[in-house]
Design a protein around this motif. Structure first.
Motif, mmCIF file in Angstrom:
data_model
loop_
_atom_site.group_PDB
_atom_site.id
_atom_site.type_symbol
_atom_site.label_atom_id
_atom_site.label_comp_id
_atom_site.label_asym_id
_atom_site.label_seq_id
_atom_site.Cartn_x
_atom_site.Cartn_y
_atom_site.Cartn_z
ATOM 1 N N SER A 190 -105.441 58.541 -22.523
ATOM 2 C CA SER A 190 -105.880 57.567 -23.664
ATOM 3 C C SER A 190 -105.116 57.829 -24.803
ATOM 4 O O SER A 190 -104.768 56.812 -25.558
ATOM 5 C CB SER A 190 -107.433 57.824 -24.029
ATOM 6 O OG SER A 190 -107.879 57.753 -22.736
ATOM 7 N N ALA A 191 -104.832 59.158 -25.453
ATOM 8 C CA ALA A 191 -104.222 59.303 -26.595
ATOM 9 C C ALA A 191 -102.724 58.676 -26.460
ATOM 10 O O ALA A 191 -102.167 58.099 -27.407
ATOM 11 C CB ALA A 191 -104.062 60.907 -26.909
ATOM 12 N N THR A 192 -102.004 58.918 -25.537
ATOM 13 C CA THR A 192 -100.548 58.724 -25.430
ATOM 14 C C THR A 192 -100.381 56.975 -25.031
ATOM 15 O O THR A 192 -99.354 56.524 -25.391
ATOM 16 C CB THR A 192 -99.622 59.333 -24.279
ATOM 17 O OG1 THR A 192 -100.497 59.169 -23.004
ATOM 18 C CG2 THR A 192 -99.709 60.883 -24.613
ATOM 19 N N ALA A 193 -101.608 56.365 -24.397
ATOM 20 C CA ALA A 193 -101.625 55.009 -24.435
ATOM 21 C C ALA A 193 -101.496 54.412 -25.690
ATOM 22 O O ALA A 193 -101.036 53.309 -25.939
ATOM 23 C CB ALA A 193 -102.696 54.437 -23.442
ATOM 24 N N ILE A 194 -102.277 55.190 -26.640
ATOM 25 C CA ILE A 194 -102.554 54.676 -27.908
ATOM 26 C C ILE A 194 -101.195 54.755 -28.879
ATOM 27 O O ILE A 194 -100.731 54.004 -29.480
ATOM 28 C CB ILE A 194 -103.854 55.099 -28.701
ATOM 29 C CG1 ILE A 194 -104.840 54.244 -28.084
ATOM 30 C CG2 ILE A 194 -103.865 54.657 -30.400
ATOM 31 C CD1 ILE A 194 -106.297 55.210 -28.356
ATOM 32 N N ASP A 195 -100.792 55.963 -28.645
ATOM 33 C CA ASP A 195 -99.514 56.510 -29.363
ATOM 34 C C ASP A 195 -98.510 57.382 -28.594
ATOM 35 O O ASP A 195 -98.964 58.619 -28.494
ATOM 36 C CB ASP A 195 -100.158 57.317 -30.706
ATOM 37 C CG ASP A 195 -98.782 57.912 -31.365
ATOM 38 O OD1 ASP A 195 -97.619 57.658 -31.422
ATOM 39 O OD2 ASP A 195 -99.111 58.979 -32.355
ATOM 40 N N PRO A 196 -97.806 56.759 -27.774
ATOM 41 C CA PRO A 196 -96.932 57.613 -26.977
ATOM 42 C C PRO A 196 -95.819 58.552 -27.616
ATOM 43 O O PRO A 196 -95.436 59.238 -26.824
ATOM 44 C CB PRO A 196 -96.123 56.380 -26.288
ATOM 45 C CG PRO A 196 -96.337 55.135 -27.342
ATOM 46 C CD PRO A 196 -97.490 55.589 -27.952
ATOM 47 N N ALA A 244 -99.897 65.566 -27.582
ATOM 48 C CA ALA A 244 -100.858 64.903 -26.274
ATOM 49 C C ALA A 244 -100.093 65.300 -24.954
ATOM 50 O O ALA A 244 -100.868 65.563 -23.881
ATOM 51 C CB ALA A 244 -101.020 63.311 -26.456
ATOM 52 N N TRP A 245 -98.959 64.850 -24.976
ATOM 53 C CA TRP A 245 -98.082 65.172 -23.763
ATOM 54 C C TRP A 245 -97.945 66.666 -23.247
ATOM 55 O O TRP A 245 -98.031 67.059 -22.116
ATOM 56 C CB TRP A 245 -96.560 64.746 -23.935
ATOM 57 C CG TRP A 245 -96.259 63.253 -24.271
ATOM 58 C CD1 TRP A 245 -96.015 62.537 -25.138
ATOM 59 C CD2 TRP A 245 -96.493 62.392 -23.034
ATOM 60 N NE1 TRP A 245 -95.997 61.447 -24.780
ATOM 61 C CE2 TRP A 245 -96.294 61.065 -23.611
ATOM 62 C CE3 TRP A 245 -96.938 62.290 -21.881
ATOM 63 C CZ2 TRP A 245 -96.358 59.798 -22.917
ATOM 64 C CZ3 TRP A 245 -96.862 61.072 -21.206
ATOM 65 C CH2 TRP A 245 -96.856 59.873 -21.787
ATOM 66 N N ARG A 246 -97.868 67.762 -24.428
ATOM 67 C CA ARG A 246 -97.987 69.106 -24.072
ATOM 68 C C ARG A 246 -99.160 69.611 -23.528
ATOM 69 O O ARG A 246 -99.376 70.094 -22.429
ATOM 70 C CB ARG A 246 -97.444 69.857 -25.175
ATOM 71 C CG ARG A 246 -96.204 69.897 -25.376
ATOM 72 C CD ARG A 246 -95.738 71.116 -26.498
ATOM 73 N NE ARG A 246 -96.348 70.904 -27.651
ATOM 74 C CZ ARG A 246 -96.009 70.093 -28.993
ATOM 75 N NH1 ARG A 246 -94.651 69.706 -28.721
ATOM 76 N NH2 ARG A 246 -96.415 70.418 -29.940
#
Length: 81
Positions: free
Chosen positions: A22-28, A33-35
């Motif tokens: 969800s976080a990376t969908a909003i702010d890739p 978030a990726w880690r």
């Protein structure tokens, strides 16, 4: 992102992955978030998920002519051992 990190620490790995998605969908470009997503995938034994998360990070950052940070690269190497 703190909620996803907390979910990871509490061994709620599926929740951590979903929150990171969800976080990376909003702010890739949110590299933390990726880690966290890489760590949760690793905890679930999902080696493909670790690599997919790293590649997602790499792709997102490439859009701004950037690359994953050294700490993200180190994490990938650590988790692939």
């Amino acid at each position: 992102m703190q909620v996803a990190e907390l979910a990871l620490r509490l061994h709620q790995y599926g929740d951590a992955v979903r929150l990171c998605e969800s976080a990376t969908a909003i702010d890739p470009l949110h590299e933390v978030a990726w880690r966290v997503r890489m760590g949760a995938a690793n905890a679930l034994g999902d080696d493909d998920g670790v690599l997919t998360a790293f590649q997602g990070c790499e792709t997102a950052l490439a859009q701004i002519d950037a690359t994953p940070s050294p700490s993200t690269r180190r994490l990938l190497k650590q988790l692939q051992r």
